[in-house]
Design a protein around this motif. Structure first.
Motif, short mmCIF file in Angstrom:
data_model
loop_
_atom_site.label_atom_id
_atom_site.label_comp_id
_atom_site.label_asym_id
_atom_site.label_seq_id
_atom_site.Cartn_x
_atom_site.Cartn_y
_atom_site.Cartn_z
N THR A 163 0.85 -1.19 0.00
CA THR A 163 0.00 0.00 0.00
C THR A 163 0.88 1.24 0.00
O THR A 163 2.10 1.13 0.20
N ASP A 164 0.28 2.39 -0.24
CA ASP A 164 1.08 3.62 -0.19
C ASP A 164 0.39 4.67 0.68
O ASP A 164 0.64 5.85 0.56
N VAL A 165 -0.52 4.21 1.55
CA VAL A 165 -1.23 5.16 2.41
C VAL A 165 -0.44 5.38 3.70
O VAL A 165 -0.02 4.42 4.34
N HIS A 166 -0.21 6.66 4.03
CA HIS A 166 0.48 7.00 5.26
C HIS A 166 -0.46 7.83 6.13
O HIS A 166 -1.31 8.56 5.60
N LEU A 167 -0.27 7.73 7.44
CA LEU A 167 -1.16 8.43 8.36
C LEU A 167 -1.18 9.92 8.08
O LEU A 167 -2.22 10.55 8.05
N PHE A 168 0.01 10.49 7.88
CA PHE A 168 0.04 11.93 7.61
C PHE A 168 1.17 12.23 6.64
O PHE A 168 2.04 11.40 6.40
N GLY A 169 1.14 13.42 6.09
CA GLY A 169 2.17 13.82 5.15
C GLY A 169 1.88 15.22 4.65
O GLY A 169 0.84 15.79 4.98
N VAL A 170 2.82 15.78 3.91
CA VAL A 170 2.60 17.10 3.32
C VAL A 170 2.91 17.01 1.84
O VAL A 170 3.58 16.09 1.39
N GLU A 171 2.38 18.00 1.08
CA GLU A 171 2.62 17.98 -0.36
C GLU A 171 3.85 18.78 -0.71
O GLU A 171 4.32 19.62 0.07
N GLU A 172 4.38 18.53 -1.91
CA GLU A 172 5.50 19.32 -2.42
C GLU A 172 5.11 20.79 -2.39
O GLU A 172 3.92 21.10 -2.57
N PRO A 173 6.00 21.75 -2.23
CA PRO A 173 7.45 21.55 -2.06
C PRO A 173 7.84 21.32 -0.61
O PRO A 173 9.02 21.39 -0.30
N CYS A 174 6.86 21.06 0.27
CA CYS A 174 7.21 20.91 1.69
C CYS A 174 7.72 19.51 1.97
O CYS A 174 7.46 18.56 1.23
N LYS A 175 8.45 19.42 3.08
CA LYS A 175 8.87 18.12 3.61
C LYS A 175 8.51 18.15 5.08
O LYS A 175 8.55 19.20 5.72
N ILE A 176 8.17 16.99 5.63
CA ILE A 176 7.95 16.96 7.08
C ILE A 176 8.87 15.95 7.73
O ILE A 176 8.82 14.77 7.48
N PHE A 177 9.81 16.50 8.52
CA PHE A 177 10.77 15.66 9.25
C PHE A 177 10.54 15.93 10.74
O PHE A 177 11.09 16.89 11.28
N LEU A 178 9.73 15.12 11.40
CA LEU A 178 9.42 15.40 12.82
C LEU A 178 10.66 15.39 13.69
O LEU A 178 10.78 16.16 14.64
N PHE A 179 11.60 14.48 13.40
CA PHE A 179 12.84 14.39 14.19
C PHE A 179 14.03 14.90 13.39
O PHE A 179 15.16 14.59 13.69
N GLY A 180 13.77 15.65 12.32
CA GLY A 180 14.87 16.12 11.47
C GLY A 180 15.26 15.06 10.45
O GLY A 180 14.65 13.99 10.38
N SER A 181 16.29 15.37 9.67
CA SER A 181 16.76 14.39 8.69
C SER A 181 18.23 14.09 8.94
O SER A 181 18.92 14.84 9.61
N ASP A 182 18.68 12.96 8.39
CA ASP A 182 20.07 12.57 8.64
C ASP A 182 20.98 13.04 7.50
O ASP A 182 20.55 13.77 6.61
N LYS A 183 22.22 12.58 7.53
CA LYS A 183 23.22 13.02 6.55
C LYS A 183 22.74 12.81 5.12
O LYS A 183 23.02 13.59 4.23
N ALA A 184 22.04 11.68 4.89
CA ALA A 184 21.62 11.35 3.54
C ALA A 184 20.25 11.94 3.23
O ALA A 184 19.66 11.61 2.21
N GLY A 185 19.72 12.80 4.12
CA GLY A 185 18.42 13.40 3.87
C GLY A 185 17.26 12.45 4.08
O GLY A 185 16.22 12.58 3.44
N ARG A 186 17.43 11.46 4.96
CA ARG A 186 16.33 10.55 5.25
C ARG A 186 15.61 10.99 6.52
O ARG A 186 16.23 11.59 7.41
N ASP A 187 14.32 10.70 6.58
CA ASP A 187 13.51 11.13 7.71
C ASP A 187 13.83 10.30 8.95
O ASP A 187 13.59 9.10 8.97
#
Lengths: 364, 324
Positions: free
Chosen positions: A119-143
């Motif tokens: 499936t591709d349904v997630h509880l929450f998310g935002v649309e481009e151009p925004c990103k939502i990183f609740l705990f920030g992102s790491d060196k490689a830009g992963r959530d």
């Protein structure tokens, strides 16, 4: 309470356990962590492996509740990465001209739900151009939020799994030792003494670095399970031996023997049920050790490998002060280790009090 | 008693022999050997590498290497040679030993001097707010992985306390300086975070043990008798109860050594401490096998001696215990 007389041992234990408030808190926390982990694909807004190359080391995204002074549906601003021309340090600046409301049940990266369906349904998310990183992102830009939830799979399962193997060995060897006594007992006790004289953590590290580098993450995971169970059984075998030594002198054992029951039957049907509660407590209390061990080994880079993740591995990106002095959110996954270990410790402590029929603590 | 000590010491020898053999086998499981780092380097051709292997004795099978290593220890007290540092393991080890002592001893003091009074307080104020708070803090200390605690403390030191030099046991300027008041101050400033990180993980166990023992003893007949005959509460607790509650804790002394070793090992890696534990880690990563083995044997001897020492002390403080 007229029914009190007929309460079974199990019910008595449950009653004593419920009185232990902090133990109940521990139990509920464990359940919450398991829930977060089981539904990590759905709860995390991205996939654990998705990396946004243009957003390395982004701080936790701010969620805004007020727009122009009035309350609004929570939204985030897109952020832009700037470089300070003098220090060459990067920083992120919010672009307040665009607002991205947080949407529920959005479609995003696809994931497998435990091999059942895709499936591709997630509880929450935002649309481009925004990103939502609740705990920030790491060196490689992963959530980091998604990766933390996902990392729980490794951390919460390694304890129970390494128990299974360690318990089988511990029960078998400890049981033999205590039930037969004599020469077998002496031999097994000496072996256990030697095992326990090994400096545990240095040997862990040596064994973990012996796991072949080309092994997949799954193989490495089972390798770690093997290491923990190999080093965990002697302590357990000791406890079981002590219990068996006492139980084999009891009348019911002698009665079983007199009526012609085989050794195996006596051990499995008469002795083991008597120590089940000790085993459960021992299990709960040894889970924290496995979690701490996995976290330490993965943190040192000897355990789980990218792109898989675990709480320890997530902290590996922050292994020296220069690497996290400006990006403290890299440390957030560590809080999950502390909470998980604390919860299991509380739970185990409460269970120990609850199963001990001689404890008077919960009864006053 | 003397014969008991001798017997126990003699028992250690076969144990150590088995441990050394198994450990040597375990570190051979690590893929490759010390020369890995040179094999990657195109500047070294295969002939040179073969020459290296020959010089280091790495061309022989591991059983043979183990045999030679053991023989040299037993006949000449020679623990081998460090491939990486080009010096005898013994001298390398002795350079790192002072740092291990300078860290372990304060950790011991910290753990014991804090957990005993707190345990006594918790037992005499059972279920009070303080008791709950200390128990909770103890559990938190037990549950924080050493490495995570070290990272958090370093962050606090650098960002909030503005400490310039974090990690190590001394600032650069004092490393080779002779002891002075200034150097001692510098040492203390580097020491306290290390002591807290390593110490907290073993405090919870000791604290709860002390509390439990004292609670058991406070329920005993002779404590009631002491109270009944009108002794001051202070005397009842410290002269009658605490003295008896402390005895079983002595076995904890031996059991707390593994915690100390593992704590110092992990903390040394992160906080860059120049101790024996750090030597082990560096050597393990480089597969500098005789260094790894020597330090491992040091850990094992420390564990066995710690347990023996605890048993001897127990017999010494408790006249009811006899080993014959």
């Amino acid at each position: 309470m007229t029914k009190e007389r007929s309460l079974s041992q199990g019910k008595l234990i449950w009653r004593r356990f419920k009185r232990h408030r902090i133990g109940a808190v521990g139990g509920i926390t464990v359940l919450i962590l398991v829930f977060l982990t089981v539904f990590s694909g759905f709860l995390g807004p991205y996939s654990y492996a998705t990396s946004f190359k243009r957003y390395p080391l982004a701080p936790p995204t701010k969620i805004h509740f007020f727009a122009g002074g009035s309350l609004s549906w929570p939204f985030v601003y897109p952020s832009e990465r700037l470089r300070d021309p003098v220090t060459n340090r990067q920083r992120y600046v919010e672009n307040t001209s665009i607002r991205c409301p947080i949407r529920l049940f959005v479609r995003g990266d696809s994931y497998h739900f435990w091999g059942l369906f895709q499936t591709d349904v997630h509880l929450f998310g935002v649309e481009e151009p925004c990103k939502i990183f609740l705990f920030g992102s790491d060196k490689a830009g992963r959530d980091i939020f998604t990766r933390t939830l996902f990392g729980g799979i490794i951390d919460l399962s390694i304890g129970p799994l390494s128990l299974v193997a360690g318990f089988i060995l511990g029960i078998l060897i400890g049981g033999l030792s205590g039930y037969y006594g004599g020469k077998i007992d002496i031999l097994i006790q000496r072996t256990i003494e030697v095992f326990q004289s090994f400096p545990a953590v240095p040997i862990w590290l040596a064994l973990a670095s012996a796991l072949p580098k080309q092994w997949s993450s799954t193989m490495t995971f089972y390798g770690l399970v093997m290491i923990f169970s190999l080093l965990g059984w002697p302590g357990l075998a000791r406890v079981i031996r002590g219990q068996f030594l006492a139980l084999r002198e009891m009348e019911f054992t002698i009665a079983a023997k007199a009526s012609g029951a085989s050794d195996l039957r006596i051990i499995v049907r008469h002795l083991l049920p008597n120590i089940t509660s000790y085993l459960i407590v021992g299990a709960t209390l040894s889970i924290p050790g496995a979690i701490l061990g996995e976290a330490t080994i993965s943190f040192l880079g000897l355990g789980i490998k990218e792109p898989m993740t675990s709480w320890g591995l997530l902290l590996n990106q922050a292994n020296s002060i220069s690497k996290f002095r400006d990006t403290p959110w890299l440390l957030i996954p560590g809080l999950f280790i502390v909470v998980a270990v604390l919860a299991f410790n509380f739970l185990g402590d409460a269970l120990r009090d609850a199963v001990d029929p001689y404890s008077v603590k919960g009864m006053h | 008693m003397l014969s008991y000590i001798i017997r126990r010491t003699l028992y250690m020898l076969p144990t150590l022999l088995i441990i050394s053999f198994v450990s040597f086998g375990i570190i051979q499981l690590i893929p490759g050997d010390f020369l890995n780092q040179y094999r990657m380097n195109p500047r070294f051709d295969p002939e040179t590498l073969q020459q290296f292997a020959k010089n280091f004795g790495l061309d022989k099978p591991w059983i043979v290497r183990y045999g030679i290593w053991m023989k040299n220890i037993l006949t000449r007290g020679d623990f081998g040679y460090s491939f990486e540092m080009h010096q005898p393991v013994t001298s390398l080890f002795l350079q790192r030993l002072p740092a291990t002592v300078l860290i372990s001893f304060p950790v011991f003091l910290f753990v014991w001097l804090l957990s005993l009074p707190i345990g006594i307080y918790s037992a005499t104020h059972q279920y009070s707010l303080g008791d709950h708070a200390f128990t909770f803090l103890g559990f938190v200390g037990l549950s924080i992985p050493n490495f995570f605690f070290a990272l958090v403390l370093m962050y606090v030191l650098v960002v909030y306390l503005g400490s310039g030099s974090v990690g190590g046991l001394f600032s650069q300027a004092y490393i080779s300086a002779p002891w002075s008041l200034a150097k001692f101050k510098d040492y203390l400033w580097h020491l306290w975070p290390v002591v807290i990180v390593i110490g907290t993980s073993s405090m919870a166990g000791l604290l709860r043990y002390m509390r439990g023992n004292l609670l058991d003893i406070l329920g005993m007949q002779y404590v009631k008798t002491a109270r009944a005959k009108g002794l001051a509460e202070r005397i009842v607790i410290y002269k009658h109860a605490v003295r008896n509650a402390v005895n079983p804790l002595i076995t904890m002394f031996g059991m707390s050594l593994p915690d100390l070793i593992s704590g110092s090992l992990i903390t040394a890696i992160i906080m860059d401490l120049p101790n024996v534990e750090r030597l082990y880690w560096d050597a393990l990563m480089k597969q500098d096998e005789y260094v790894v083995m020597t330090v491992l044997m040091f850990f094992s001897v420390a564990l066995l001696m710690g347990n023996l020492l605890a048993d001897i002390m127990l017999a010494w403080v408790d006249p009811r215990i006899r080993y014959d």
